[in-house]
Write an enzyme that holds these catalytic residues in place. Sequence first.
Site, PDB file in Angstrom:
ATOM      1  N   ASP A  98       0.912  -1.319   0.000  1.00 33.28           N
ATOM      2  CA  ASP A  98      -0.078  -0.021  -0.029  1.00 33.28           C
ATOM      3  C   ASP A  98       0.936   1.449  -0.043  1.00 33.28           C
ATOM      4  O   ASP A  98       0.602   2.373  -0.894  1.00 33.28           O
ATOM      5  CB  ASP A  98      -1.146  -0.020   1.196  1.00 33.28           C
ATOM      6  CG  ASP A  98      -0.371  -0.377   2.710  1.00 33.28           C
ATOM      7  OD1 ASP A  98       0.997  -0.502   2.802  1.00 33.28           O
ATOM      8  OD2 ASP A  98      -1.041  -0.424   3.330  1.00 33.28           O
ATOM      9  N   ASP A 101       6.704   4.161   3.536  1.00 36.11           N
ATOM     10  CA  ASP A 101       6.991   5.227   4.514  1.00 36.11           C
ATOM     11  C   ASP A 101       8.439   5.264   4.926  1.00 36.11           C
ATOM     12  O   ASP A 101       9.089   5.838   3.996  1.00 36.11           O
ATOM     13  CB  ASP A 101       6.008   5.167   5.578  1.00 36.11           C
ATOM     14  CG  ASP A 101       5.737   6.010   6.743  1.00 36.11           C
ATOM     15  OD1 ASP A 101       5.762   7.261   6.148  1.00 36.11           O
ATOM     16  OD2 ASP A 101       5.647   5.660   7.919  1.00 36.11           O
ATOM     17  N   THR A 105      10.191  -1.839   6.536  1.00 31.08           N
ATOM     18  CA  THR A 105       9.622  -3.141   6.445  1.00 31.08           C
ATOM     19  C   THR A 105       9.920  -3.612   4.817  1.00 31.08           C
ATOM     20  O   THR A 105      10.381  -4.960   4.914  1.00 31.08           O
ATOM     21  CB  THR A 105       8.099  -2.950   6.510  1.00 31.08           C
ATOM     22  OG1 THR A 105       7.899  -2.122   7.613  1.00 31.08           O
ATOM     23  CG2 THR A 105       7.380  -4.234   6.433  1.00 31.08           C
TER      24      THR A 105
HETATM   25  P1  IMP Z   1       7.561   1.359   7.061  1.00 26.73           P
HETATM   26  O1  IMP Z   1       7.715   1.826   5.612  1.00 26.73           O
HETATM   27  O2  IMP Z   1       8.544   0.411   7.325  1.00 26.73           O
HETATM   28  O3  IMP Z   1       7.683   2.357   7.896  1.00 26.73           O
HETATM   29  O4  IMP Z   1       6.185   0.900   7.058  1.00 26.73           O
HETATM   30  C1  IMP Z   1       5.231   1.089   6.215  1.00 26.73           C
HETATM   31  C2  IMP Z   1       3.897   0.702   6.774  1.00 26.73           C
HETATM   32  O5  IMP Z   1       3.397   1.420   7.899  1.00 26.73           O
HETATM   33  C3  IMP Z   1       2.908   0.580   5.774  1.00 26.73           C
HETATM   34  O6  IMP Z   1       2.877  -0.634   5.213  1.00 26.73           O
HETATM   35  C4  IMP Z   1       1.617   0.746   6.576  1.00 26.73           C
HETATM   36  O7  IMP Z   1       1.039  -0.246   7.176  1.00 26.73           O
HETATM   37  C5  IMP Z   1       1.926   1.931   7.573  1.00 26.73           C
HETATM   38  N1  IMP Z   1       1.865   3.283   7.264  1.00 26.73           N
HETATM   39  C6  IMP Z   1       2.672   4.057   6.910  1.00 26.73           C
HETATM   40  N2  IMP Z   1       2.117   5.338   6.686  1.00 26.73           N
HETATM   41  C7  IMP Z   1       0.858   5.022   6.762  1.00 26.73           C
HETATM   42  C8  IMP Z   1      -0.324   6.137   6.813  1.00 26.73           C
HETATM   43  O8  IMP Z   1       0.020   7.238   6.244  1.00 26.73           O
HETATM   44  N3  IMP Z   1      -1.391   5.596   6.743  1.00 26.73           N
HETATM   45  C9  IMP Z   1      -1.508   4.279   7.158  1.00 26.73           C
HETATM   46  N4  IMP Z   1      -0.714   3.263   7.363  1.00 26.73           N
HETATM   47  C10 IMP Z   1       0.841   3.648   7.330  1.00 26.73           C
HETATM   48 MG    MG Z   2       1.261  -2.425   5.866  1.00 28.29          MG
END
Ligand code: IMP
Ligand code: MG
Length: 173
Positions: A98, A101, A105
């Site tokens: 989706d 960020d 992950t």
């Molecule tokens: P990251 O890139 O490892 O920090 O994690 C990304 C995950 O954080 C995504 O798969 C989402 O589940 C969650 N996430 C990050 N930003 C948002 C947002 O704006 N709304 C909802 N979930 C988010």
């Molecule tokens: Mg996610």
Amino acid sequence: MNTKIDVLIPEEDIRKRISEMAAELSEKYKGEEVLLVGILTGSVFFLAELAQKMTIPVEIDFMAASSYGSGTESSGRVLITKDLARSIEGDHVIIVEDIVDTGQTLHLLTEMLIERNPASLELAVLLNKPSRRKVCLDADYVGFDIPDAFVVGWGLDYDQKYRDLPYIGVIKE
Ligand code: IMP
Ligand code: MG
């Protein structure tokens, strides 16, 4: 509490952009079969729309992961809570998610899947928050770059809610 959600990206724009991404992927992988690997749960709406719009054969599988990033260390850890049903050795794999960020992950998942020797591995995300990145991670296909706001809809949740919204919205409380 009265929750108001402002529309950031309307449904029409999202479907149009996913169609473009599906066309690009179908062209790139023409003559091949691809395995779409969705990351649960947020990827499901984007993956469904993308797969239906693609014009080449696709298979679909899912993984679920919890990431344990540490505030002080540069490398987080990821715990696989649901793994793929089969080997991906020799397959053309596209991870579907989706949003990127911090990137932690997907960075770790990508490294993990590369070790399983797929023929190729690419990454398609609906949304990208470039300003939040903590690790180096570039998705191969990005639907929309968005500002640093907390968004919901199209699989993205706030406390497990709003995943089903057909637009991308920003919560105002
Ligand atoms: P990251 O890139 O490892 O920090 O994690 C990304 C995950 O954080 C995504 O798969 C989402 O589940 C969650 N996430 C990050 N930003 C948002 C947002 O704006 N709304 C909802 N979930 C988010
Ligand atoms: Mg996610």
